[in-house]
Design a protein around this motif. Structure first.
Motif, mmCIF file in Angstrom:
data_model
loop_
_atom_site.group_PDB
_atom_site.id
_atom_site.type_symbol
_atom_site.label_atom_id
_atom_site.label_comp_id
_atom_site.label_asym_id
_atom_site.label_seq_id
_atom_site.Cartn_x
_atom_site.Cartn_y
_atom_site.Cartn_z
ATOM 1 N N UNK A 48 0.827 -1.211 0.000
ATOM 2 C CA UNK A 48 0.000 0.000 0.000
ATOM 3 C C UNK A 48 0.860 1.260 0.000
ATOM 4 N N UNK A 49 1.925 1.257 0.767
ATOM 5 C CA UNK A 49 2.803 2.420 0.802
ATOM 6 C C UNK A 49 3.472 2.696 -0.518
ATOM 7 N N UNK A 50 3.783 1.646 -1.271
ATOM 8 C CA UNK A 50 4.388 1.838 -2.591
ATOM 9 C C UNK A 50 3.430 2.565 -3.519
ATOM 10 N N UNK A 51 2.178 2.144 -3.525
ATOM 11 C CA UNK A 51 1.186 2.836 -4.349
ATOM 12 C C UNK A 51 1.068 4.298 -3.917
ATOM 13 N N UNK A 52 1.075 4.523 -2.622
ATOM 14 C CA UNK A 52 0.895 5.884 -2.109
ATOM 15 C C UNK A 52 2.062 6.792 -2.464
ATOM 16 N N UNK A 53 3.307 6.268 -2.458
ATOM 17 C CA UNK A 53 4.437 7.152 -2.757
ATOM 18 C C UNK A 53 4.473 7.527 -4.239
ATOM 19 N N UNK A 67 12.363 10.275 9.006
ATOM 20 C CA UNK A 67 12.150 9.107 8.154
ATOM 21 C C UNK A 67 10.681 8.703 8.209
ATOM 22 N N UNK A 68 10.207 8.110 7.122
ATOM 23 C CA UNK A 68 8.884 7.483 7.078
ATOM 24 C C UNK A 68 9.075 6.030 6.640
ATOM 25 N N UNK A 69 8.652 5.122 7.501
ATOM 26 C CA UNK A 69 8.777 3.689 7.282
ATOM 27 C C UNK A 69 7.367 3.144 7.035
ATOM 28 N N UNK A 70 7.067 2.763 5.789
ATOM 29 C CA UNK A 70 5.690 2.433 5.398
ATOM 30 C C UNK A 70 5.476 0.924 5.330
ATOM 31 N N UNK A 71 4.459 0.475 6.064
ATOM 32 C CA UNK A 71 4.113 -0.943 6.152
ATOM 33 C C UNK A 71 2.618 -1.129 5.958
ATOM 34 N N UNK A 72 2.213 -2.393 5.819
ATOM 35 C CA UNK A 72 0.807 -2.795 5.890
ATOM 36 C C UNK A 72 0.604 -3.601 7.161
ATOM 37 N N UNK A 73 -0.548 -3.418 7.809
ATOM 38 C CA UNK A 73 -0.873 -4.252 8.959
ATOM 39 C C UNK A 73 -2.030 -5.188 8.619
ATOM 40 N N UNK A 74 -2.129 -6.251 9.385
ATOM 41 C CA UNK A 74 -3.117 -7.280 9.109
ATOM 42 C C UNK A 74 -4.530 -6.798 9.409
ATOM 43 N N UNK A 75 -5.490 -7.526 8.876
ATOM 44 C CA UNK A 75 -6.904 -7.174 9.056
ATOM 45 C C UNK A 75 -7.402 -7.485 10.459
ATOM 46 N N UNK A 111 -7.375 2.395 1.409
ATOM 47 C CA UNK A 111 -6.254 2.587 2.342
ATOM 48 C C UNK A 111 -5.093 3.315 1.671
ATOM 49 N N UNK A 112 -4.934 3.070 0.406
ATOM 50 C CA UNK A 112 -3.908 3.774 -0.371
ATOM 51 C C UNK A 112 -4.147 5.277 -0.335
ATOM 52 N N UNK A 113 -5.374 5.698 -0.555
ATOM 53 C CA UNK A 113 -5.704 7.121 -0.505
ATOM 54 C C UNK A 113 -5.454 7.692 0.882
ATOM 55 N N UNK A 114 -5.841 6.955 1.912
ATOM 56 C CA UNK A 114 -5.645 7.437 3.274
ATOM 57 C C UNK A 114 -4.155 7.536 3.602
ATOM 58 N N UNK A 115 -3.375 6.577 3.120
ATOM 59 C CA UNK A 115 -1.931 6.616 3.347
ATOM 60 C C UNK A 115 -1.309 7.815 2.642
ATOM 61 N N UNK A 116 -1.709 8.044 1.398
ATOM 62 C CA UNK A 116 -1.257 9.222 0.662
ATOM 63 C C UNK A 116 -1.594 10.496 1.422
ATOM 64 N N UNK A 117 -2.825 10.591 1.923
ATOM 65 C CA UNK A 117 -3.262 11.794 2.636
ATOM 66 C C UNK A 117 -2.422 12.033 3.882
ATOM 67 N N UNK A 118 -2.197 10.973 4.653
ATOM 68 C CA UNK A 118 -1.397 11.110 5.870
ATOM 69 C C UNK A 118 0.040 11.505 5.541
#
Length: 349
Positions: A82-87, A162-170, A262-269
């Motif tokens: 998700x973070x890759x899409x957002x960056x 630094x920003x360290x971007x991950x995905x967390x489980x459902x 979630x991609x949009x929300x990650x981009x926004x944050x």
């Protein structure tokens, strides 16, 4: 500089979303078309900075002329995309948008982004690298090529944040609500007592700014990831070295297993955090960080409800098959009486 507003983020996103990539499985092959856009870009520069264990290239994108330096990386875990899409949405934003925020970021910050630190893991949709090493637990030994490369970039660049971007489980929900944790933030600890060091306070200050925006976009869907100290973790060690490191965990939003919302929300944050770093006079205020609710492991994916027998719960296992991510339900054997579920199916016996 005025604060970012949810209405503005919503209005700009359709213009900057990188539509050539989507879904959960994002590899270097998926990014070929995206990379070609930056071959002669006047705003964004990119170059190859190293190779993975299986000799796949690792790239870095950079932009900005400012004094405040920011290092961002994604997909340490190959199955967290998700973070890759957002960056890449962020890179489009910096190229397309000519607003006060992008101008401030460009003039006040120098930003380097390493998308897909773990291209081998991305290819196979695994958490670990080609040698079965979890890069996010390799910050001390640095036995993996990818870990060595990331640390070399840190040492050379010496970022302010630094920003360290991950995905967390459902499985994660927001404590005190009925909502999944769609985003969770963390200012990693530097040692076992979780002392509030100056670096952690600066990290918390940025998270407070991000949380203020996100509560206007997805209120009560924001959690605070556990700050338990992990001696070999990347964020904990970078924080310990004096580099304030913001951890963003992109999580589940209702009906969003492809993580496009979630991609949009990650981009926004991310935009909010970077814009705050670009414009803040100081980073002293941090107390509101502790008002963000904790993550709770109180969700599972699917509940089968029966009228005349015991209900059954399932958690999806994500399997890469035939170039597609399949979500395979696996039965949950734990007590499910206190859990919430992303989906319920009622069966009439």
């Amino acid at each position: 500089m005025r604060t970012l507003e949810s209405s503005y983020i919503l209005s700009i996103y359709n213009q900057v979303k990188e539509t050539s990539i989507s879904g959960r499985w994002i590899t270097l092959n998926h990014l070929k078309r995206v990379f070609s856009k930056y071959d002669s870009n006047e705003v964004i520069a990119y170059n190859e900075i190293g190779k993975s264990e299986e000799n796949r290239p690792i790239h870095q994108f950079s932009f900005g002329n400012g004094k405040r330096k920011i290092l961002i990386w994604t997909q340490m875990h190959g199955n967290e995309s998700t973070g890759t899409k957002a960056v890449f949405d962020l890179l489009n934003y910096m190229t397309i948008a000519k607003d006060e925020f992008s101008t401030s970021i460009f003039n006040n910050c120098t930003i380097k982004i390493i998308p897909i630190v773990n291209p081998d893991g991305a290819e196979y949709y695994t958490r670990v690298n080609a040698n079965s090493i979890d890069l996010n637990r390799d910050a001390v030994d640095r036995s993996a090529k990818e870990s060595q490369l990331l640390r070399a970039q840190l040492d050379e660049f010496q970022p302010d944040f630094c920003f360290n971007l991950h995905d967390q489980r459902t499985i994660f929900g927001v404590e005190g609500t009925l909502n999944p944790a769609t985003l969770s933030f963390l200012a990693p600890s530097e040692e076992i007592t979780r002392k509030l060091t100056e670096g952690r306070k600066r990290t918390m200050n940025v998270i407070v700014a991000m949380n203020k925006l996100m509560q206007t976009i997805i209120p009560n869907h924001i959690g605070r990831y556990t700050d338990e100290f992990y001696p070999t973790a990347t964020g904990d060690n970078f924080q310990k070295l004096g580099y304030p490191t913001v951890l963003i965990e992109s999580g589940h939003y209702p009906e969003d297993y492809e993580r496009e919302e979630s991609r949009f929300f990650t981009f926004s944050a991310l935009i909010q955090g970077i814009a705050h770093i670009a414009s803040a006079e100081n980073f002293d205020e941090f107390e509101e960080y502790f008002t963000i609710p904790d993550n709770s492991k109180n969700f599972r994916d699917l509940l089968h409800k029966y009228s005349n027998r015991q209900n059954e719960a399932f958690q999806y296992e994500e399997i890469l098959e035939n170039n597609k991510i399949n979500f395979i339900p696996k039965k949950v054997t734990d007590d499910i009486s206190a859990l919430f579920f992303h989906k319920e199916i009622v069966f009439e016996d």
